[in-house]
Scaffold this active site. Structure first.
Site, PDB file in Angstrom:
ATOM      1  N   GLU A   1      -9.082  -5.894  -1.899  1.00 22.11           N
ATOM      2  CA  GLU A   1      -7.732  -6.361  -2.235  1.00 22.11           C
ATOM      3  C   GLU A   1      -7.567  -7.793  -1.736  1.00 22.11           C
ATOM      4  O   GLU A   1      -8.488  -8.369  -1.143  1.00 22.11           O
ATOM      5  CB  GLU A   1      -6.682  -5.450  -1.612  1.00 22.11           C
ATOM      6  CG  GLU A   1      -6.741  -5.420  -0.084  1.00 22.11           C
ATOM      7  CD  GLU A   1      -5.793  -4.405   0.549  1.00 22.11           C
ATOM      8  OE1 GLU A   1      -4.759  -4.083  -0.049  1.00 22.11           O
ATOM      9  OE2 GLU A   1      -6.105  -3.952   1.678  1.00 22.11           O
TER      10      GLU A   1
ATOM     11  N   LYS B   1       0.041   0.740   6.577  1.00 21.69           N
ATOM     12  CA  LYS B   1       0.692  -0.582   6.570  1.00 21.69           C
ATOM     13  C   LYS B   1       1.246  -0.870   7.965  1.00 21.69           C
ATOM     14  O   LYS B   1       2.428  -0.680   8.255  1.00 21.69           O
ATOM     15  CB  LYS B   1       1.798  -0.597   5.503  1.00 21.69           C
ATOM     16  CG  LYS B   1       2.140  -1.980   5.023  1.00 21.69           C
ATOM     17  CD  LYS B   1       2.882  -1.922   3.724  1.00 21.69           C
ATOM     18  CE  LYS B   1       3.613  -3.201   3.404  1.00 21.69           C
ATOM     19  NZ  LYS B   1       2.773  -4.382   3.291  1.00 21.69           N
TER      20      LYS B   1
ATOM     21  N   ARG C   1       5.313   5.705   1.478  1.00 21.95           N
ATOM     22  CA  ARG C   1       4.202   5.012   2.131  1.00 21.95           C
ATOM     23  C   ARG C   1       4.532   4.721   3.594  1.00 21.95           C
ATOM     24  O   ARG C   1       3.680   4.823   4.477  1.00 21.95           O
ATOM     25  CB  ARG C   1       3.889   3.713   1.361  1.00 21.95           C
ATOM     26  CG  ARG C   1       2.640   3.023   1.853  1.00 21.95           C
ATOM     27  CD  ARG C   1       2.242   1.884   0.943  1.00 21.95           C
ATOM     28  NE  ARG C   1       3.205   0.797   0.956  1.00 21.95           N
ATOM     29  CZ  ARG C   1       3.163  -0.254   0.157  1.00 21.95           C
ATOM     30  NH1 ARG C   1       2.193  -0.363  -0.737  1.00 21.95           N
ATOM     31  NH2 ARG C   1       4.067  -1.202   0.221  1.00 21.95           N
TER      32      ARG C   1
END
Ligand SMILES: Cc1ncc(COP(=O)(O)O)c(C=O)c1O
Length: 328
Positions: free
Chosen positions: A212, A179, A82
């Site tokens: 989320e 992220k 990620r």
């Protein structure tokens, strides 16, 4: 803060001031690697970045966090996948190969000498100017922090959490799946919830589907027992959620769930769930018992939250192919 006669400091003064800062406010940072310093420091006063690093003044950086459990790093490869994907989307150059980054993470963890905590690492586009585009010739910075990790109250697991739909808009998909160090919406969402005496917030997307939470994913158990998770195209692909979605079918045989689905979840369907869950590397799995002052199910933590937490904890200790032992 002094209003007049501001001193002009020597390097010794600066170090003393940084130490005083850390004495006044204790932190649990065990070790910090900086490619800019060319090594590891264990004194929190020395865990610093140049102010003109693009990550500091423009938020041009990405990061990820893996857990350190019982002396082993859990699921680092998923977190590195990620991290590398985030770096690519943010147009950041990797500081070295994946193997080199992994080796630095493992060695910093070894130096930290603690068997439990969290390992967070960042990639910055580097220092050299205060402009909007990265500075000419800027070298990417790679940083690794081994620290105590985020602590959550025990009652979140025993009596459950209360959340609210945030009034802050969800990040556009590109930013949500990457992220980056831009967590302003996530920070504001959590602050807003706390100001209202609640534990956290939930983002809803522009089509009215569940997104989320602040630094966690959310999932549901429908009335007919299906474990449902929102699709990952507009939220962060949580490593914990992905792992649990792979492990959860084991609960079908035990009669705890009837299936596993990743799909769009309209808010109205979500509110009718039997269980609502918060999932992430730091929280692991915790039950949400109230959302916008309405009970979820019977308003008590449910069996699936507990069973998923047990599955995860077992994997964190026994999932051999997912554990790296730094030799602490
Ligand atoms: C916005 C957001 N969503 C979800 C998660 C959960 O991801 P993970 O399970 O990898 O910790 C995180 C944590 O990194 C996050 O910051």
């Amino acid at each position: 803060m002094p209003s007049a006669h501001i001193p002009v400091l020597t390097s010794e003064d600066v170090i003393a001031a940084m130490r005083a800062l850390r004495t006044n406010q204790r932190v649990n940072y065990y070790a910090f690697y900086s490619s800019q310093l060319g090594g590891i420091v264990t004194d929190p006063a020395l865990m610093v970045l140049p102010f003109d690093d693009h990550m500091v003044h423009r938020g041009h950086g990405v990061f990820d966090t893996a857990s350190l459990v019982d002396g082993k790093i859990y699921d680092l490869e998923a977190h590195l996948d990620r991290f590398i994907a985030s770096a690519g989307r943010a147009k950041l150059t990797l500081p070295g190969t994946r193997d080199e980054m992994r080796a630095i993470i493992v060695e910093t963890t070894q130096v930290a000498g603690h068997s439990d905590g969290a390992i967070r690492y960042w990639l910055s586009s580097g220092p050299g100017s205060l402009e909007l585009s990265p500075a000419r010739g800027a070298k990417p910075g790679f940083f690794v922090m081994v620290f105590a990790g985020l602590a959550y109250p025990e009652h979140w697991y025993t009596t459950g959490l209360k959340v609210m739909t945030t009034t802050y808009p969800i990040k556009p998909s590109l930013y949500a799946i990457t992220k980056t160090t831009n967590y302003l919406p996530n920070v504001l969402m959590q602050m807003e919830a706390k100001e209202q005496g609640l534990d956290n917030g939930v983002f809803i997307d522009n089509d009215g589907n569940v997104g989320e939470s602040s630094n966690m994913n959310v999932a549901f158990v429908t009335q007919d027992g299906v474990l449902r998770h929102p699709t990952f195209d507009h939220i962060l692909s949580g490593c914990t959620s992905q792992r649990l979605l792979a492990l959860a079918p084991a609960l079908i045989g035990r009669g705890l769930i009837t299936g596993v689905e990743v799909c769009e979840i309209p808010v109205a369907d979500a509110r009718a769930a039997k269980e609502m869950l918060l999932i992430g590397s730091s929280i692991k799995v915790a039950p949400i018992v109230e959302w916008d002052h309405q009970k979820i199910g019977d308003g008590k933590p449910g069996p699936v939250a507990r069973a998923l937490l047990d599955l995860l904890e077992h994997d964190m200790h026994a999932g051999r192919d997912r554990l790296i032992e730094p030799g602490i």
